[in-house]
Scaffold this motif. Sequence first.
Motif, mmCIF file in Angstrom:
data_model
loop_
_atom_site.group_PDB
_atom_site.id
_atom_site.type_symbol
_atom_site.label_atom_id
_atom_site.label_comp_id
_atom_site.label_asym_id
_atom_site.label_seq_id
_atom_site.Cartn_x
_atom_site.Cartn_y
_atom_site.Cartn_z
ATOM 1 N N LYS A 144 0.922 -1.398 0.049
ATOM 2 C CA LYS A 144 -0.224 0.090 -0.043
ATOM 3 C C LYS A 144 0.840 1.348 0.185
ATOM 4 C CE LYS A 144 -3.940 -2.047 2.441
ATOM 5 N NZ LYS A 144 -4.746 -1.912 3.919
ATOM 6 N N THR A 145 0.129 2.393 -0.422
ATOM 7 C CA THR A 145 0.909 3.577 -0.491
ATOM 8 C C THR A 145 0.189 4.675 0.386
ATOM 9 O OG1 THR A 145 -0.057 3.905 -2.686
ATOM 10 C CG2 THR A 145 2.008 3.155 -2.548
ATOM 11 N N GLY A 198 0.143 8.969 0.069
ATOM 12 C CA GLY A 198 0.582 10.206 -0.539
ATOM 13 C C GLY A 198 0.097 11.397 0.225
ATOM 14 N N SER A 239 -2.920 7.051 -4.390
ATOM 15 C CA SER A 239 -2.478 6.191 -3.337
ATOM 16 C C SER A 239 -3.677 5.830 -2.414
ATOM 17 C CB SER A 239 -1.672 7.182 -2.487
ATOM 18 O OG SER A 239 -0.699 7.872 -3.138
ATOM 19 N N ASN A 245 -8.507 6.288 0.498
ATOM 20 C CA ASN A 245 -8.749 6.890 -0.775
ATOM 21 C C ASN A 245 -10.215 7.058 -1.119
ATOM 22 O OD1 ASN A 245 -9.148 6.891 -3.876
ATOM 23 N ND2 ASN A 245 -6.881 7.163 -3.858
#
Length: 376
Positions: free
Chosen positions: A150-151, A153, A222, A313
């Motif tokens: 996972k990211t 941002g 992200s 998100n």
Amino acid sequence: MLYERDIFKQIVESRTILVYGASVVANQVGQCLMDDPYNVRVAAFVVTHAEGNPKVVLKRPVITLDVAEQVFPKDTLVIVACVEKNRESIKNELAKSVFTEVIYLTFESDLWTGIRGNYMRSRLDNLGYRYRLLQEELRELEEEVEAQEKTIGVYRAVSQYDKELTEDISNYDWEDEIFVGAALSDKCSCRLRDDVGDNISIENRKYCELTALYWLWKNATSDYVGLCHYRRHFCLSEQERARLLKSDIDVVVTVPVMNYPCVLEIYERDHDPDDWKVMKKAIMVKQPDYLFDLIKVERGNFYFGYNMFIAKNEIFKDYCKWLFEILDYCNKHCIPKEDDYQNRFLGFLGERLLTVYMLHHYEDFKIAIADKHFVE
């Protein structure tokens, strides 16, 4: 207390406290310190000159510094509660006084954020909103967290109007800069700008950093997406960011801003009251399910400020869709302002709307509160 610092112990253990100031910040600091969990004795509010100041704040007398020197011992703790621009002049006055124990708080200071964090924990818990401190929530995970697919941002809004910073912010290089109001400037030096593709960059003078939020709504991919400012940053270490991705936390906000006696009264004092009426009508027309939450916000004494948050998100996108529908209505029905500062009304309304949305979903989302650092 959630926010433990030696300086807080000094405040609690002080038999008598003087608050230097008599305006909004001093009012809020006094309210905070006299209530749970501090419950300290604020003897008086101190000002440099009596002219133009009230005679009483929170049922405590407002006295001048020279009077305070005659009445109180020199080791009485003085807490300076002011806006940033007034700090130096007050510091100069106190340097000439007899008082030896002084703590400086400004509206944006990290210390004031921590002090009111304890107060807001007590307030939110009493109102039935669990106060989850992000660092505590993340601490419950394993000590070491493996790299995640996972990211996250987090984007830092910058503009052509930003002040030059003297503080080193290299430890925030994990944030991506996005230039806001790029459609109105030829000074953009960032890789990301808010005037590419579907955007409202041209409206930046009214929406402020929310033109970046709009761009992120349309472009960010992200797993977690967040927005901060060139002077306001989330205090999140690399390890904490990794743990966040592994956690079940849905939304991260910062310590709430206090408004005393209530959010609506302060907004109407500082901005155009008609804008709030238009916003309320917009919710009645566009999102009536949120009307009760708006009323709770306007009658309450806190809000999650600065249009600053991190969210999963899908929640980020849902919030943006909800928010910009209301703000679009306000943009069409509110009267533009000649004053540049007051013309940022959509940004100001957005800060309060963030709280409306979060209170509405407080039981649906796991919301955690993070420390914020303000670059002086």
